[in-house]
Design a protein around this motif. Structure first.
Motif, short mmCIF file in Angstrom:
data_model
loop_
_atom_site.label_atom_id
_atom_site.label_comp_id
_atom_site.label_asym_id
_atom_site.label_seq_id
_atom_site.Cartn_x
_atom_site.Cartn_y
_atom_site.Cartn_z
N TYR A 1 44.54 39.50 46.89
CA TYR A 1 44.50 38.17 46.27
C TYR A 1 45.91 37.65 46.00
CZ TYR A 1 39.44 38.41 45.43
OH TYR A 1 38.06 38.47 45.58
N PRO B 1 38.96 33.71 45.56
CA PRO B 1 37.62 33.45 45.02
C PRO B 1 37.32 31.95 45.01
CG PRO B 1 38.82 34.93 43.58
CD PRO B 1 39.79 34.44 44.60
N HIS B 2 36.06 31.60 45.14
CA HIS B 2 35.68 30.19 45.19
C HIS B 2 35.76 29.51 43.83
CE1 HIS B 2 34.65 30.58 49.35
NE2 HIS B 2 33.90 31.63 49.06
N ASN C 1 38.97 31.61 38.43
CA ASN C 1 39.48 32.92 38.82
C ASN C 1 40.87 32.80 39.45
OD1 ASN C 1 37.12 34.05 37.95
ND2 ASN C 1 36.27 34.39 39.97
#
Length: 117
Positions: free
Chosen positions: A64, A77-78, A82
């Motif tokens: 990430y 992440p969508h 987040n």
């Protein structure tokens, strides 16, 4: 014998897990804050922090953090909350002013996200 064995284990541990000495980022004025992934990567590299180190300190997966630097938004992440949290942890760990940097980065992320819908 016990002391010698302990010393040897400590030496092996230090060799396997070298200490990372992160230096503070250079002073930046508001106009020169890193607000995109490649600029953040440059600052990270200047400080001497590795992605592995940041992942261990922030508890954010290394992939990430790499996606944040590469601005591969599809690999994040969508949920924007987040991404904001991951980015905030990354920026804070580098000792940079969080609010401005995160807000500017998130503008691009959310523009990308709206274009997908």
């Amino acid at each position: 014998e016990l002391e010698t064995a302990h010393r040897r284990l400590c030496q092996q541990h230090e060799a396997a897990h070298p200490q990372i000495h992160v230096v503070p980022p250079p002073p930046l004025d508001e106009a020169h804050l890193p607000t995109d992934g490649p600029s953040l990567r440059k600052i990270r590299e200047v400080t001497g922090a590795t992605l592995e180190y940041l992942a261990s300190e922030t508890h954010v997966r290394e992939d990430y953090l790499k996606a944040i630097e590469d601005e591969r938004f599809a690999d994040l992440p969508h949920a924007a909350v987040n991404v904001r949290g991951f980015l905030s942890a990354y920026v804070t760990e580098l000792g940079l002013p969080t609010e401005t940097i995160v807000a500017k980065y998130m503008e691009r992320y959310q523009a990308w996200q709206s274009g997908r819908c």
